[in-house]
Scaffold this active site. Structure first.
Site, PDB file in Angstrom:
ATOM      1  N   ASP A 128       0.792  -1.096   0.044  1.00 20.90           N
ATOM      2  CA  ASP A 128       0.184   0.155  -0.017  1.00 20.90           C
ATOM      3  C   ASP A 128       0.718   1.199   0.214  1.00 20.90           C
ATOM      4  O   ASP A 128       0.650   2.185  -0.781  1.00 20.90           O
ATOM      5  CB  ASP A 128      -0.983   0.094   1.107  1.00 20.90           C
ATOM      6  CG  ASP A 128      -1.998  -1.052   1.255  1.00 20.90           C
ATOM      7  OD1 ASP A 128      -2.123  -1.842   0.054  1.00 20.90           O
ATOM      8  OD2 ASP A 128      -2.624  -1.465   2.140  1.00 20.90           O
TER       9      ASP A 128
ATOM     10  N   GLU B 169       0.876  -5.517  -5.438  1.00 18.49           N
ATOM     11  CA  GLU B 169       0.342  -4.633  -6.671  1.00 18.49           C
ATOM     12  C   GLU B 169       1.676  -3.811  -6.881  1.00 18.49           C
ATOM     13  O   GLU B 169       1.981  -3.862  -8.047  1.00 18.49           O
ATOM     14  CB  GLU B 169      -0.692  -3.497  -5.924  1.00 18.49           C
ATOM     15  CG  GLU B 169      -1.016  -2.642  -7.036  1.00 18.49           C
ATOM     16  CD  GLU B 169      -2.220  -1.812  -6.602  1.00 18.49           C
ATOM     17  OE1 GLU B 169      -2.533  -0.794  -6.878  1.00 18.49           O
ATOM     18  OE2 GLU B 169      -3.364  -2.361  -5.942  1.00 18.49           O
TER      19      GLU B 169
END
Length: 378
Positions: free
Chosen positions: A17, A273
């Protein structure tokens, strides 16, 4: 005129994140000349990928960005023109109260997780009125296709990667004390979750027909490997040798250097990610370890990406990618035949990756899309 941005981020899996939010903050500042304040609740994890960050300071300026420690008791501050709630982290009540006091409502964006699922196009850009207050936020979905928010891609990223020649690679490796490549040696980077079948991979690489250098950042995966190879034939600080395999355990790098590591390796194992997207820009063959979700929801995301990513690949190459990726994510040892097939098709996969990256590069990037959207709202 530059706008003021507040980006809020809570650290969930240590690096993913904040990795995305830090790249976004830098690109908004450097490429788009915006004024950015980044609120982060875990400065220790943050400092591992941003060495200039002092985890003991409540406020600091790093690379032109104001870094603020997001604490449970939130001080009164003036809200920015644009407010990004990264990955549904929920803004502090005190901050929402301050937003209500502003004459002009800030542009409030819920930056969602990246997905290749088809429904993303339908939901990207939809407003969501607050259930109690006269405020509204917009769902912004990163994605791989037009009509989504796009991917993070700095203005000169591809240019810098293409300029990364043999001399630049050697200088980078020497600076980080990474071993030079031996004759015919395969260089692999490994970044994965605890669920990945690391032990099976180590056995596979130890029996490789060619020498392998496996580069692993410090952490749980490195600890598992060190335990597994406790009886290795040779061990020195940060280095373990077992048959055809040499494991080099390295400290975490700043993001720009991690990009260079991906450019330097023949194959990259990545996770989550941020490193997943950076491996795509690196062009080399990569294997993605998706973040496991309750009730197996991550499998839909994995298959949605594989369907899109392999659409224009030769069938043999697409099957090789699926075989290795599915083993890596279901916790099973990668089949030796599937791994050898993957290696044999590396050149085909690299050529497919170049076309994939060219297609992605024709789309607007995430930061540019955010700036354009907010300019239309303000």
């Amino acid at each position: 005129m530059p706008q003021r941005w507040d980006i809020f981020c809570t650290v969930v899996d240590n690096y993913g994140d904040i990795g995305v939010c830090w790249r976004l903050a830098k690109q908004l500042t450097w490429d788009h000349h915006q004024v950015v304040r980044l609120w982060i609740d875990d400065l220790v994890s943050f400092s591992r990928i941003a060495p200039d960050v002092n985890p003991g300071m409540q406020q600091q300026s790093v690379q032109g960005i104001k870094i603020c420690h997001w604490q449970p008791v939130f001080a009164e501050v003036e809200p920015a023109d644009v407010v990004i709630e990264a990955f549904a982290c929920e803004l502090p009540d005190a901050y929402i109260a301050a937003m209500l006091q502003k004459k002009k409502q800030p542009v409030w964006i819920n930056l969602e997780y990246l997905s290749a699922e088809p429904w993303v196009v339908q939901y990207h850009g939809l407003p969501s009125p607050h259930p109690r207050f006269p405020l509204s936020k917009t769902f912004f979905f990163p994605g791989f296709v037009p009509s989504t928010g796009g991917l993070l891609r700095e203005k000169h990223l591809i240019e810098h990667r293409e300029a990364f020649d043999a001399a630049a690679e050697q200088a980078f490796l020497q600076r980080h004390k990474i071993l030079e490549r031996r004759t015919h040696q395969l260089r692999i980077s490994l970044f994965c979750y605890d669920t990945a079948p690391v032990e099976g991979l180590i056995h596979l690489l130890s029996e490789s027909p060619v020498p392998v250098l496996l580069i692993v950042p410090q952490g749980k995966a490195a600890g598992r490997i060190a335990t597994l190879l406790c009886h290795a034939t040779a061990r020195t600080e940060g280095l373990i040798e077992q048959k055809q395999l040499t494991v080099q355990i390295i400290p975490f790098m700043a993001q720009a250097d991690y990009d260079r590591l991906l450019w330097s390796c023949d194959i990259n194992f990545v996770r989550g990610e941020d490193s997943f997207v950076r491996a795509q820009w690196a062009v080399h063959p990569f294997i993605w370890n998706i973040y496991p979700q309750a009730e197996g929801a991550h499998w839909k995301k994995l298959h949605a990406f594989l369907d899109l990513y392999t659409t224009h690949m030769p069938s043999e190459t697409a099957l090789a990618v699926r075989a290795v990726w599915l083993c890596w994510n279901d916790g099973n040892e990668i089949n030796k035949a599937a791994w050898m097939n993957f290696l044999e098709l590396r050149e085909s996969l690299t050529q497919c990756n170049k076309k994939w990256v060219q297609w992605l590069g024709e789309q607007a990037d995430l930061a540019s899309n955010l700036v354009q959207f907010t300019e239309n709202q303000l």
